[in-house]
Design an enzyme around this catalytic site. Structure first.
Site, PDB file in Angstrom:
ATOM      1  CG  LEU A 103      27.285  23.162  -3.247  1.00  0.00           C
ATOM      2  CD1 LEU A 103      27.440  23.180  -4.552  1.00  0.00           C
ATOM      3  CD2 LEU A 103      26.126  24.147  -2.431  1.00  0.00           C
ATOM      4  CG  ASP A 104      19.704  22.819  -0.630  1.00  0.00           C
ATOM      5  OD1 ASP A 104      20.391  22.209   0.128  1.00  0.00           O
ATOM      6  OD2 ASP A 104      19.548  24.119  -0.275  1.00  0.00           O
ATOM      7  CE  LYS A 105      16.525  17.092  -8.448  1.00  0.00           C
ATOM      8  NZ  LYS A 105      15.086  16.404  -8.369  1.00  0.00           N
ATOM      9  CB  THR A 107      22.352  24.741  -4.340  1.00  0.00           C
ATOM     10  OG1 THR A 107      21.261  25.082  -3.823  1.00  0.00           O
ATOM     11  CG2 THR A 107      23.498  26.254  -4.409  1.00  0.00           C
TER      12      THR A 107
END
Ligand code: URA
Length: 233
Positions: A103-105, A107
Protein backbone atom coordinates in the site's frame (compact mmCIF):
# COMPACT_ATOMS: atom_id res chain seq x y z
CA UNK A 1 24.62 -22.84 19.57
CA UNK A 2 22.73 -19.91 21.06
CA UNK A 3 21.55 -18.69 24.42
CA UNK A 4 18.27 -20.20 25.56
CA UNK A 5 16.79 -16.82 26.54
CA UNK A 6 17.63 -15.31 23.14
CA UNK A 7 16.16 -18.32 21.35
CA UNK A 8 12.92 -17.95 23.35
CA UNK A 9 12.68 -14.21 22.59
CA UNK A 10 13.43 -14.74 18.89
CA UNK A 11 10.75 -17.45 18.75
CA UNK A 12 8.13 -14.92 19.80
CA UNK A 13 7.56 -16.32 23.30
CA UNK A 14 7.70 -12.84 24.82
CA UNK A 15 9.89 -9.89 25.76
CA UNK A 16 13.20 -10.40 27.54
CA UNK A 17 11.65 -9.76 30.94
CA UNK A 18 8.70 -12.09 30.19
CA UNK A 19 11.13 -14.81 29.10
CA UNK A 20 13.15 -14.31 32.27
CA UNK A 21 10.02 -14.76 34.39
CA UNK A 22 8.95 -17.86 32.45
CA UNK A 23 12.38 -19.43 32.92
CA UNK A 24 12.31 -18.63 36.63
CA UNK A 25 8.89 -20.25 37.02
CA UNK A 26 10.17 -23.54 35.56
CA UNK A 27 7.78 -23.39 32.58
CA UNK A 28 10.59 -24.02 30.10
CA UNK A 29 12.05 -27.48 29.52
CA UNK A 30 15.00 -28.55 27.39
CA UNK A 31 14.79 -32.20 26.34
CA UNK A 32 12.17 -32.76 29.00
CA UNK A 33 14.09 -31.23 31.92
CA UNK A 34 13.12 -27.88 33.47
CA UNK A 35 15.75 -25.24 32.68
CA UNK A 36 15.90 -21.99 34.63
CA UNK A 37 19.22 -20.69 33.32
CA UNK A 38 18.65 -18.38 30.33
CA UNK A 39 22.35 -18.18 29.60
CA UNK A 40 22.53 -21.89 28.84
CA UNK A 41 23.69 -22.55 25.27
CA UNK A 42 21.43 -24.76 23.21
CA UNK A 43 21.41 -26.10 19.67
CA UNK A 44 17.85 -25.31 18.52
CA UNK A 45 18.04 -27.88 15.73
CA UNK A 46 19.23 -30.64 18.03
CA UNK A 47 17.13 -30.31 21.18
CA UNK A 48 13.46 -29.99 22.12
CA UNK A 49 12.58 -26.73 23.88
CA UNK A 50 9.07 -26.62 25.33
CA UNK A 51 7.02 -23.96 27.09
CA UNK A 52 4.29 -25.38 29.34
CA UNK A 53 4.86 -28.64 27.46
CA UNK A 54 4.35 -27.13 23.99
CA UNK A 55 7.22 -27.08 21.47
CA UNK A 56 8.82 -23.67 20.90
CA UNK A 57 10.46 -22.57 17.69
CA UNK A 58 8.37 -24.58 15.30
CA UNK A 59 6.42 -21.60 13.96
CA UNK A 60 3.96 -22.77 11.32
CA UNK A 61 2.37 -20.55 8.72
CA UNK A 62 1.39 -17.23 10.25
CA UNK A 63 -0.80 -14.68 8.44
CA UNK A 64 -1.50 -11.31 10.01
CA UNK A 65 -3.88 -8.58 8.97
CA UNK A 66 -2.79 -5.02 9.78
CA UNK A 67 -5.01 -1.94 9.59
CA UNK A 68 -2.26 0.22 8.16
CA UNK A 69 -2.27 3.89 9.12
CA UNK A 70 -1.10 6.60 6.70
CA UNK A 71 2.55 7.67 6.97
CA UNK A 72 4.24 4.24 6.84
CA UNK A 73 5.91 2.77 3.75
CA UNK A 74 5.34 -0.86 2.81
CA UNK A 75 8.90 -2.17 3.01
CA UNK A 76 10.89 -4.33 5.38
CA UNK A 77 13.59 -1.62 5.70
CA UNK A 78 13.90 2.02 4.76
CA UNK A 79 16.63 4.53 5.53
CA UNK A 80 14.35 7.54 5.92
CA UNK A 81 10.75 6.49 6.30
CA UNK A 82 8.89 4.60 9.01
CA UNK A 83 8.04 1.11 7.73
CA UNK A 84 4.98 -1.07 8.33
CA UNK A 85 7.29 -3.54 10.15
CA UNK A 86 7.44 -1.09 13.06
CA UNK A 87 3.72 -1.60 13.59
CA UNK A 88 4.01 -5.33 14.32
CA UNK A 89 3.73 -6.18 18.04
CA UNK A 90 6.66 -7.91 19.76
CA UNK A 91 5.70 -11.58 19.27
CA UNK A 92 5.53 -11.06 15.50
CA UNK A 93 8.79 -9.18 15.08
CA UNK A 94 11.02 -12.24 14.82
CA UNK A 95 8.84 -14.48 12.68
CA UNK A 96 10.28 -13.41 9.34
CA UNK A 97 6.94 -11.95 8.28
CA UNK A 98 6.81 -10.10 4.94
CA UNK A 99 4.14 -7.71 3.66
CA UNK A 100 1.90 -9.19 0.96
CA UNK A 101 1.95 -6.67 -1.89
CA UNK A 102 2.02 -3.01 -0.98
CA UNK A 103 0.00 0.00 0.00
CA UNK A 104 1.29 3.52 -0.71
CA UNK A 105 2.66 5.54 2.18
CA UNK A 106 -0.51 7.61 2.39
CA UNK A 107 -2.96 4.73 1.84
CA UNK A 108 -4.65 3.18 4.87
CA UNK A 109 -6.26 -0.18 5.29
CA UNK A 110 -5.90 -3.90 5.05
CA UNK A 111 -2.33 -5.15 4.63
CA UNK A 112 -1.47 -8.83 5.05
CA UNK A 113 1.82 -10.26 6.29
CA UNK A 114 3.00 -13.84 6.11
CA UNK A 115 6.08 -15.97 6.80
CA UNK A 116 5.00 -18.44 4.09
CA UNK A 117 6.78 -17.68 0.82
CA UNK A 118 4.50 -19.87 -1.25
CA UNK A 119 1.35 -18.21 0.07
CA UNK A 120 2.86 -14.76 -0.46
CA UNK A 121 3.64 -15.62 -4.06
CA UNK A 122 0.16 -17.00 -4.59
CA UNK A 123 -1.51 -13.86 -3.25
CA UNK A 124 0.53 -11.41 -5.33
CA UNK A 125 0.64 -13.48 -8.51
CA UNK A 126 -1.18 -11.66 -11.35
CA UNK A 127 -2.59 -15.06 -12.38
CA UNK A 128 -4.52 -15.43 -9.14
CA UNK A 129 -6.35 -12.08 -9.68
CA UNK A 130 -7.15 -11.57 -6.00
CA UNK A 131 -9.92 -8.98 -5.63
CA UNK A 132 -9.19 -5.88 -3.58
CA UNK A 133 -11.81 -3.33 -2.58
CA UNK A 134 -10.86 0.30 -1.89
CA UNK A 135 -12.85 3.17 -0.42
CA UNK A 136 -11.84 6.53 -1.94
CA UNK A 137 -12.67 10.15 -1.25
CA UNK A 138 -11.96 12.15 -4.36
CA UNK A 139 -12.78 15.19 -6.45
CA UNK A 140 -15.81 15.03 -8.71
CA UNK A 141 -18.64 12.54 -8.83
CA UNK A 142 -18.33 9.11 -10.48
CA UNK A 143 -20.97 8.87 -13.22
CA UNK A 144 -22.19 6.17 -15.63
CA UNK A 145 -19.43 6.92 -18.16
CA UNK A 146 -16.73 6.50 -15.52
CA UNK A 147 -18.31 3.25 -14.33
CA UNK A 148 -18.40 1.95 -17.89
CA UNK A 149 -14.79 2.99 -18.55
CA UNK A 150 -13.68 1.05 -15.45
CA UNK A 151 -15.72 -1.99 -16.51
CA UNK A 152 -14.18 -1.98 -19.99
CA UNK A 153 -10.59 -1.79 -18.71
CA UNK A 154 -9.23 1.70 -18.28
CA UNK A 155 -6.22 3.03 -20.19
CA UNK A 156 -4.07 5.18 -17.89
CA UNK A 157 -2.51 8.48 -18.93
CA UNK A 158 0.81 6.77 -19.74
CA UNK A 159 -0.95 4.18 -21.95
CA UNK A 160 -0.99 1.36 -19.33
CA UNK A 161 -4.01 -0.90 -19.86
CA UNK A 162 -5.86 -2.02 -16.73
CA UNK A 163 -7.99 -5.11 -16.35
CA UNK A 164 -11.74 -4.53 -16.00
CA UNK A 165 -12.58 -3.07 -12.58
CA UNK A 166 -15.72 -2.11 -10.70
CA UNK A 167 -16.41 1.51 -9.80
CA UNK A 168 -19.36 2.12 -7.50
CA UNK A 169 -20.38 5.67 -6.62
CA UNK A 170 -21.34 6.22 -2.98
CA UNK A 171 -22.31 9.85 -3.69
CA UNK A 172 -20.45 13.02 -4.64
CA UNK A 173 -16.70 12.57 -4.01
CA UNK A 174 -16.97 9.04 -2.56
CA UNK A 175 -16.58 5.70 -4.33
CA UNK A 176 -15.76 2.05 -3.90
CA UNK A 177 -13.29 0.61 -6.40
CA UNK A 178 -12.70 -3.12 -6.89
CA UNK A 179 -9.56 -4.18 -8.76
CA UNK A 180 -7.93 -7.56 -9.25
CA UNK A 181 -4.38 -6.47 -9.98
CA UNK A 182 -1.79 -4.36 -8.17
CA UNK A 183 -0.08 -1.91 -10.48
CA UNK A 184 1.91 0.97 -8.99
CA UNK A 185 -0.50 3.62 -7.57
CA UNK A 186 -3.19 1.85 -9.50
CA UNK A 187 -6.38 3.20 -7.93
CA UNK A 188 -5.05 6.75 -7.67
CA UNK A 189 -3.97 6.64 -11.33
CA UNK A 190 -7.28 5.12 -12.48
CA UNK A 191 -9.28 7.80 -10.71
CA UNK A 192 -6.95 10.56 -11.97
CA UNK A 193 -7.41 9.23 -15.52
CA UNK A 194 -11.14 9.99 -15.13
CA UNK A 195 -10.50 13.46 -13.68
CA UNK A 196 -11.25 12.42 -10.07
CA UNK A 197 -7.97 12.76 -8.13
CA UNK A 198 -8.02 10.85 -4.84
CA UNK A 199 -7.56 12.66 -1.53
CA UNK A 200 -8.02 9.64 0.77
CA UNK A 201 -7.70 5.92 0.06
CA UNK A 202 -8.35 2.90 2.26
CA UNK A 203 -8.24 -0.80 1.33
CA UNK A 204 -11.32 -2.40 2.86
CA UNK A 205 -11.10 -5.94 1.59
CA UNK A 206 -8.68 -8.43 0.04
CA UNK A 207 -10.08 -11.69 -1.29
CA UNK A 208 -12.67 -12.75 1.35
CA UNK A 209 -10.91 -10.88 4.18
CA UNK A 210 -12.43 -7.64 5.47
CA UNK A 211 -11.04 -5.00 7.80
CA UNK A 212 -14.35 -4.92 9.69
CA UNK A 213 -13.81 -3.32 13.10
CA UNK A 214 -10.02 -3.76 13.34
CA UNK A 215 -8.79 -0.40 14.73
CA UNK A 216 -6.18 1.61 12.79
CA UNK A 217 -2.64 0.49 13.68
CA UNK A 218 -3.79 -2.88 15.12
CA UNK A 219 -3.14 -6.41 13.86
CA UNK A 220 -5.24 -9.57 13.89
CA UNK A 221 -3.89 -13.08 13.32
CA UNK A 222 -5.82 -15.14 10.79
CA UNK A 223 -7.35 -18.44 11.89
CA UNK A 224 -6.18 -21.77 10.47
CA UNK A 225 -9.45 -22.01 8.49
CA UNK A 226 -8.88 -18.57 6.95
CA UNK A 227 -5.28 -19.49 6.04
CA UNK A 228 -6.46 -22.70 4.38
CA UNK A 229 -9.05 -20.75 2.40
CA UNK A 230 -6.41 -18.23 1.26
CA UNK A 231 -4.27 -21.17 0.13
CA UNK A 232 -7.18 -22.35 -1.98
CA UNK A 233 -7.82 -25.51 0.09
N1 URA B 1 -3.85 1.79 -5.42
C1 URA B 1 -3.20 2.92 -5.09
O1 URA B 1 -3.21 3.90 -5.84
N2 URA B 1 -2.55 2.97 -3.93
C2 URA B 1 -2.50 1.94 -3.07
O2 URA B 1 -1.89 2.04 -2.02
C3 URA B 1 -3.20 0.76 -3.42
C4 URA B 1 -3.86 0.73 -4.61
Amino acid sequence: MERLDKFLCDSGVGSRSQVKALLKSGAVTVDGVAERDGSRKIDPAGCAVCLHGNPVGAVGTVVLMLHKPAGFVTATKDREEKTVMELLPAPYKNMDLKPVGRLDKETEGLLLFTNDGELLHRLISPKKQVQKVYYARHEGHAGPEDIQAFAQGLVLRDGTKCLPAVLQSLGPGESLITVCEGKYHQVRRMMAARGMPVAYLRRQQEDFLELADLPVGQVRELTEAQIQRLMGN
